[in-house]
Design an enzyme around this catalytic site. Sequence first.
Site, short mmCIF file in Angstrom:
data_model
loop_
_atom_site.label_atom_id
_atom_site.label_comp_id
_atom_site.label_asym_id
_atom_site.label_seq_id
_atom_site.Cartn_x
_atom_site.Cartn_y
_atom_site.Cartn_z
N ASP A 1 3.12 31.70 58.43
CA ASP A 1 4.11 31.11 57.54
C ASP A 1 3.47 30.23 56.48
O ASP A 1 4.18 29.46 55.81
CB ASP A 1 5.10 30.25 58.36
CG ASP A 1 5.83 31.07 59.39
OD1 ASP A 1 5.92 32.30 59.22
OD2 ASP A 1 6.30 30.49 60.39
N SER B 1 0.96 37.08 58.51
CA SER B 1 1.98 38.13 58.61
C SER B 1 2.44 38.51 57.22
O SER B 1 2.59 37.65 56.35
CB SER B 1 3.18 37.61 59.41
OG SER B 1 4.32 38.42 59.17
N HIS C 1 7.91 36.82 54.39
CA HIS C 1 6.74 35.95 54.24
C HIS C 1 6.27 35.86 52.78
O HIS C 1 6.82 36.52 51.91
CB HIS C 1 5.63 36.43 55.18
CG HIS C 1 6.00 36.19 56.62
ND1 HIS C 1 5.38 35.27 57.41
CD2 HIS C 1 6.98 36.73 57.38
CE1 HIS C 1 5.95 35.27 58.61
NE2 HIS C 1 6.92 36.15 58.61
N ASN D 1 -4.08 50.48 69.39
CA ASN D 1 -4.08 50.99 68.02
C ASN D 1 -3.05 50.19 67.25
O ASN D 1 -1.85 50.42 67.36
CB ASN D 1 -3.74 52.48 67.98
CG ASN D 1 -3.67 52.99 66.54
OD1 ASN D 1 -3.86 52.21 65.60
ND2 ASN D 1 -3.40 54.26 66.36
C1 PLP Z 1 4.63 31.69 62.90
C2 PLP Z 1 4.77 33.17 63.07
N1 PLP Z 1 3.85 33.83 63.79
C3 PLP Z 1 3.93 35.16 63.97
C4 PLP Z 1 4.96 35.89 63.41
C5 PLP Z 1 5.01 37.37 63.64
O1 PLP Z 1 4.77 38.11 62.48
P1 PLP Z 1 5.32 39.61 62.36
O2 PLP Z 1 6.77 39.54 62.09
O3 PLP Z 1 4.57 40.18 61.20
O4 PLP Z 1 5.01 40.30 63.62
C6 PLP Z 1 5.95 35.24 62.67
C7 PLP Z 1 7.13 35.93 62.12
O5 PLP Z 1 7.27 36.71 61.35
C8 PLP Z 1 5.85 33.84 62.49
O6 PLP Z 1 6.77 33.18 61.77
#
Ligand code: PLP
Length: 434
Positions: free
Chosen positions: A190, A211, A216, A289
Amino acid sequence: MDPEILNLIKKHWPIQSLYGLPEKFVPGKTVIPYSGPVWNEEEIYEAIHTLLEGKWLTSGEKVREFERDFAAKVGQQHSVMTNSGSSANLLMVAALRSKRLYGFTDIAIVTPVAGFPTTVAPILQNGFTPLFVDIELKTLNLDLDQVEAKLTPKTKAIMFAHVLGNPPNMDRLMDLCRRRDLLFLEDTCDALGSSWAGTPLGGFGVMSTCSFYPAHHITTAEGGTVSTSNPDIEKVVRSLCWWGRDCYCVGKANLLENGTCGHRFDKWLPELPDLTIDHKYVFTEIGYNLKPLDLQGAIGVAQLKKLDWIHKQRKAHYEGYRAFFSRYPDLFRIAEPHPKADVSWFGFPVTVTTNRFTKDELTRFLEAAKVQTRNYFAGNLLFHPAYSHLGNPHDYPNAVTVTKSTFFLGVSPNLTAEQMEYVKAKLSEFIAAR
Ligand SMILES: Cc1ncc(COP(=O)(O)O)c(C=O)c1O
């Protein structure tokens, strides 16, 4: 760029249903999303071009290019692109088990009890123990006093996400990691674009993740990265991400006759000293993977070029809401950045501190007015069925408070001045009626 393709894309741009960018804002009718992709024709062009070129479908040269650009942005030497931020967190923690690195099997990792679940899930998925600490109400970041107090000899790492882009006191944190010999696993999902005393967040951890989910700072639809400056860690993370294979050829290096190692076909297995085999089929990690498509890399390259502008917009929108909410210190608590932090806000966090109304009443009012809001993710994870066996949520009172009383508003670059004025007017209307 092929002008014909570009013209066709322009003709179809914006793709309204997908990106929620209607031409005219109609107050009370048009949804104001809490976030959304900051894309234009370039991202669509890059994706289509990668497909039409047809050279790489899975991770190839565009992923490679993105990895290089991204590592430079966060001040690390290497990045490995993944198919999501959650996958990146999984790989970051799984790397701690590697026999080639730390070989940890039974350790504790300190982590705040409130936040996004996949910052914590990989600790459990890898058979480690999360050592929960409460958060501080001012920033919603982990409480560093509690970290100091709770450390045990089994604790080898600290893992957390900078809350909505806002870091804790990084001087204190890094000093703590040095003094107590803790590895810092930095979830920057974030916080892309934020920095502390000039050092980008994502550049502090022995590994850091990001992410690229559409909410994001930049998005490749789905996507993530693990970044590190340690080449041994990079090899392990890439191997874990790519089936566990030992071969570390990336992009067009895959086409080299003898591979990056220079002896692709060799006697790789010590127990079979006479057998010549292909390095691509030698496995040094118990892998997954979790690779992205090359078109995600292509989109990422275009997105990174917009990051500085995105940062400015997010910061300006944060300031706009800060000016509004600071007029009501008796009703709300808002997060202020540390003077050393330059924050690229993911959202504008608000905690309702009055008993004139609840967070629930306010967010329902805003949602009815077509203003999207979000909870501070899971809040206290121990309230959730998957995590409830791990402890009593009420042992972490600040995390209980944010679960009940904290939400965030969007500060996406897509938010227009007119929309922000509308949100503020709606907030004023709500407050005046209580
Ligand atoms: C702090 C944090 N870590 C990890 C993630 C996980 O990312 P993703 O949605 O790309 O799996 C998120 C949310 O999107 C997040 O806000």
